[in-house]
Design a protein around this motif. Structure first.
Motif, PDB file in Angstrom:
ATOM      1  N   VAL A  61       0.861  -1.180   0.000  1.00 36.67           N
ATOM      2  CA  VAL A  61       0.000   0.000   0.000  1.00 36.67           C
ATOM      3  C   VAL A  61       0.894   1.224   0.000  1.00 36.67           C
ATOM      4  N   CYS A  62       0.498   2.260  -0.729  1.00 33.16           N
ATOM      5  CA  CYS A  62       1.278   3.511  -0.715  1.00 33.16           C
ATOM      6  C   CYS A  62       0.338   4.689  -0.884  1.00 33.16           C
ATOM      7  N   HIS A  63       0.445   5.656   0.018  1.00 33.26           N
ATOM      8  CA  HIS A  63      -0.300   6.898  -0.191  1.00 33.26           C
ATOM      9  C   HIS A  63       0.640   7.939  -0.788  1.00 33.26           C
ATOM     10  N   LEU A  64       0.107   8.740  -1.694  1.00 33.63           N
ATOM     11  CA  LEU A  64       0.888   9.780  -2.359  1.00 33.63           C
ATOM     12  C   LEU A  64       0.397  11.142  -1.881  1.00 33.63           C
ATOM     13  N   ASN A  65       1.153  11.744  -0.994  1.00 31.57           N
ATOM     14  CA  ASN A  65       0.772  13.073  -0.523  1.00 31.57           C
ATOM     15  C   ASN A  65       0.806  14.055  -1.690  1.00 31.57           C
ATOM     16  N   LEU A  66      -0.232  14.840  -1.842  1.00 25.97           N
ATOM     17  CA  LEU A  66      -0.221  15.867  -2.879  1.00 25.97           C
ATOM     18  C   LEU A  66       0.548  17.096  -2.434  1.00 25.97           C
ATOM     19  N   HIS A  67       0.597  17.338  -1.126  1.00 27.13           N
ATOM     20  CA  HIS A  67       1.409  18.463  -0.671  1.00 27.13           C
ATOM     21  C   HIS A  67       2.878  18.182  -0.965  1.00 27.13           C
ATOM     22  N   LYS A  68       3.588  19.238  -1.266  1.00 28.45           N
ATOM     23  CA  LYS A  68       5.022  19.196  -1.561  1.00 28.45           C
ATOM     24  C   LYS A  68       5.289  18.571  -2.927  1.00 28.45           C
ATOM     25  N   THR A  69       5.046  17.278  -3.091  1.00 28.77           N
ATOM     26  CA  THR A  69       5.389  16.591  -4.332  1.00 28.77           C
ATOM     27  C   THR A  69       4.535  17.042  -5.507  1.00 28.77           C
ATOM     28  N   PHE A  70       3.246  17.290  -5.256  1.00 30.43           N
ATOM     29  CA  PHE A  70       2.341  17.599  -6.350  1.00 30.43           C
ATOM     30  C   PHE A  70       1.675  18.964  -6.178  1.00 30.43           C
ATOM     31  N   CYS A  71       2.456  19.924  -5.703  1.00 30.15           N
ATOM     32  CA  CYS A  71       2.090  21.342  -5.820  1.00 30.15           C
ATOM     33  C   CYS A  71       1.104  21.875  -4.784  1.00 30.15           C
ATOM     34  N   ILE A  72       0.668  21.054  -3.834  1.00 27.63           N
ATOM     35  CA  ILE A  72      -0.244  21.543  -2.801  1.00 27.63           C
ATOM     36  C   ILE A  72       0.575  22.050  -1.615  1.00 27.63           C
ATOM     37  N   PRO A  73       0.240  23.209  -1.039  1.00 29.22           N
ATOM     38  CA  PRO A  73       1.016  23.749   0.083  1.00 29.22           C
ATOM     39  C   PRO A  73       1.124  22.775   1.242  1.00 29.22           C
ATOM     40  N   HIS A  74       2.236  22.847   1.924  1.00 28.02           N
ATOM     41  CA  HIS A  74       2.520  21.949   3.037  1.00 28.02           C
ATOM     42  C   HIS A  74       2.496  22.755   4.333  1.00 28.02           C
ATOM     43  N   MET A  81      -4.420  15.353   1.545  1.00 27.17           N
ATOM     44  CA  MET A  81      -5.173  14.831   0.414  1.00 27.17           C
ATOM     45  C   MET A  81      -4.230  14.056  -0.498  1.00 27.17           C
ATOM     46  N   GLY A  82      -4.751  12.991  -1.115  1.00 28.39           N
ATOM     47  CA  GLY A  82      -3.942  12.272  -2.082  1.00 28.39           C
ATOM     48  C   GLY A  82      -4.437  10.864  -2.313  1.00 28.39           C
ATOM     49  N   PRO A  83      -4.051  10.285  -3.447  1.00 28.13           N
ATOM     50  CA  PRO A  83      -4.482   8.919  -3.762  1.00 28.13           C
ATOM     51  C   PRO A  83      -3.730   7.876  -2.948  1.00 28.13           C
ATOM     52  N   ILE A  84      -4.356   6.737  -2.774  1.00 29.17           N
ATOM     53  CA  ILE A  84      -3.728   5.592  -2.109  1.00 29.17           C
ATOM     54  C   ILE A  84      -3.725   4.428  -3.095  1.00 29.17           C
ATOM     55  N   GLY A  85      -2.526   3.960  -3.418  1.00 30.28           N
ATOM     56  CA  GLY A  85      -2.400   2.846  -4.344  1.00 30.28           C
ATOM     57  C   GLY A  85      -2.169   1.548  -3.596  1.00 30.28           C
ATOM     58  N   VAL A  86      -2.672   0.443  -4.149  1.00 30.86           N
ATOM     59  CA  VAL A  86      -2.505  -0.860  -3.510  1.00 30.86           C
ATOM     60  C   VAL A  86      -2.031  -1.879  -4.545  1.00 30.86           C
ATOM     61  N   ALA A  87      -1.409  -2.935  -4.047  1.00 30.53           N
ATOM     62  CA  ALA A  87      -1.030  -4.057  -4.906  1.00 30.53           C
ATOM     63  C   ALA A  87      -2.282  -4.845  -5.309  1.00 30.53           C
ATOM     64  N   LYS A  88      -2.149  -5.673  -6.343  1.00 34.65           N
ATOM     65  CA  LYS A  88      -3.318  -6.361  -6.913  1.00 34.65           C
ATOM     66  C   LYS A  88      -4.078  -7.182  -5.885  1.00 34.65           C
ATOM     67  N   HIS A  89      -3.367  -7.818  -4.962  1.00 30.22           N
ATOM     68  CA  HIS A  89      -4.061  -8.702  -4.016  1.00 30.22           C
ATOM     69  C   HIS A  89      -4.926  -7.947  -3.015  1.00 30.22           C
ATOM     70  N   LEU A  90      -4.771  -6.621  -2.946  1.00 28.30           N
ATOM     71  CA  LEU A  90      -5.591  -5.821  -2.029  1.00 28.30           C
ATOM     72  C   LEU A  90      -6.722  -5.080  -2.732  1.00 28.30           C
ATOM     73  N   VAL A  91      -6.749  -5.146  -4.055  1.00 31.21           N
ATOM     74  CA  VAL A  91      -7.788  -4.430  -4.813  1.00 31.21           C
ATOM     75  C   VAL A  91      -9.203  -4.814  -4.380  1.00 31.21           C
ATOM     76  N   PRO A  92      -9.496  -6.091  -4.115  1.00 32.03           N
ATOM     77  CA  PRO A  92     -10.877  -6.435  -3.716  1.00 32.03           C
ATOM     78  C   PRO A  92     -11.332  -5.757  -2.424  1.00 32.03           C
ATOM     79  N   GLY A 117     -12.110  12.229  -3.310  1.00 30.67           N
ATOM     80  CA  GLY A 117     -11.381  13.261  -2.593  1.00 30.67           C
ATOM     81  C   GLY A 117     -11.898  14.658  -2.862  1.00 30.67           C
ATOM     82  N   SER A 118     -11.120  15.640  -2.523  1.00 30.37           N
ATOM     83  CA  SER A 118     -11.537  17.045  -2.568  1.00 30.37           C
ATOM     84  C   SER A 118     -11.482  17.615  -3.978  1.00 30.37           C
TER      85      SER A 118
END
Length: 327
Positions: A61-74, A81-92, A117-118
């Protein structure tokens, strides 16, 4: 020994110590071999975008913070805010939504009111990604790493750099360690942070992740000229500390212990310090051209953290207003 108790490991990579941990893949493998999952904290993805992928390292599992990396103030406690990605076995098991079908076959139900999200934050990051493109985002990661290493190299002769990775390099941030100065001069990290305000800088992160240190993270945003100006300020502050160590400046009445110096104090009729007003307020050439004046002098940080100070009117004042309106 803890195999039966192991559920998951949360790991930040590169670490908050500012290094690329060389054994990260081995750590993920060991956790998996013992029945656990790996949650990857993407807070420092600005050192990885375009260069490495969490899934390849072994994250589940990995969350991608939008602040700092993707231009949102920190800062300011959000926006978180940000997307959370998972490996295939966790998709269900991805969470669902009562209105929009976004969950997996074994969804745990909704965890937020808005399924994606927002709407006020996400378009900003989307536009940033579109405008930067793949090459631009990769270059941003490289420049963030370069800026941090440049700062570490410039400052290492003046302040110890606490952690380094392989080949003596760091990742996207460095931790400098002024703690030895406490014994030699009485100066601590808070004094340095407050003095930076006189030089026109808001201090970097103080006492995290290591108490008594400064964590410096320039990101890709700052030009070389600005990075040099920041380094020049910290080097000049080290020279001011050296004057205390040599007995040239008083151990308690000096530009660091009394920092910051607001305008009201500098222009007041009374000035009892053993250094000039000019040195207090204009310690570097650029402060004469673009001076940032702190609005107040030093505030007792620990007291402020432990005691709520309300600046609003007392509640009975509002009661009086209501009574007057009803009369």
């Amino acid at each position: 020994a803890n195999r039966d108790k192991l559920a998951a490991l949360m790991v930040t990579y590169p670490s908050t110590h500012g290094v690329f941990e060389a054994t990260i893949s081995d750590v993920c493998r060991i956790v998996h071999e013992n029945g656990g999952q790996v949650y990857f904290d993407g807070a420092n993805m600005n050192a990885m975008v375009g260069l490495a992928r969490p899934g390849d390292i072994g994250a589940d599992v990995c969350h991608l913070n939008l602040h700092k990396t993707f231009c949102i103030p920190h800062g300011g406690g959000g926006p978180g805010m940000g997307p959370i990605g998972v490996a295939k076995h966790l998709v269900p098991f991805l969470p669902g939504n009562p209105v929009v079908n976004v969950g997996g076959s074994n969804s745990i139900g909704a965890i937020a009111a808005a399924p994606w999200g927002s709407a006020s934050i996400l378009p900003i990051s989307m536009m940033y990604i579109d405008m930067m493109g793949s090459d631009g985002l990769t270059r941003a990661s490289k420049v963030a790493i370069l800026n941090a290493n440049y700062i570490a190299k410039r400052l290492e002769e003046h302040y110890p750099v606490l952690y380094k990775g392989q080949n003596g390099l760091i990742a996207h941030e460095c931790i400098i360690d002024p703690r030895p100065l406490k014994a030699s001069s009485g100066v601590d990290v808070e004094d340095i942070a407050k003095r930076l305000m006189d030089y026109g800088f808001h201090a970097p992160t103080v006492s995290f992740p290591v108490a008594g240190t400064l964590m410096i993270e320039p990101t890709e945003s700052e030009s070389k000229g600005e990075v040099d100006r920041f380094c020049d300020a910290l080097i000049a502050i080290r020279d001011e500390v050296r004057e205390i160590e040599l007995g040239i400046a008083d151990r308690s009445d000096n530009v660091l212990k009394n920092a910051p110096h607001p305008m009201t104090r500098v222009i007041s009729d009374g000035w009892s310090h053993g250094y000039s007003r000019e040195r207090a307020a204009f310690p570097a050439p650029w402060t004469r051209l673009h001076k940032f004046w702190p609005s107040v002098g030093r505030v007792e940080s620990a007291y402020g953290d432990r005691n709520l100070v309300c600046s609003c009117l007392p509640t009975d004042a509002y009661a009086d207003v209501v009574a007057e309106a009803e009369s």
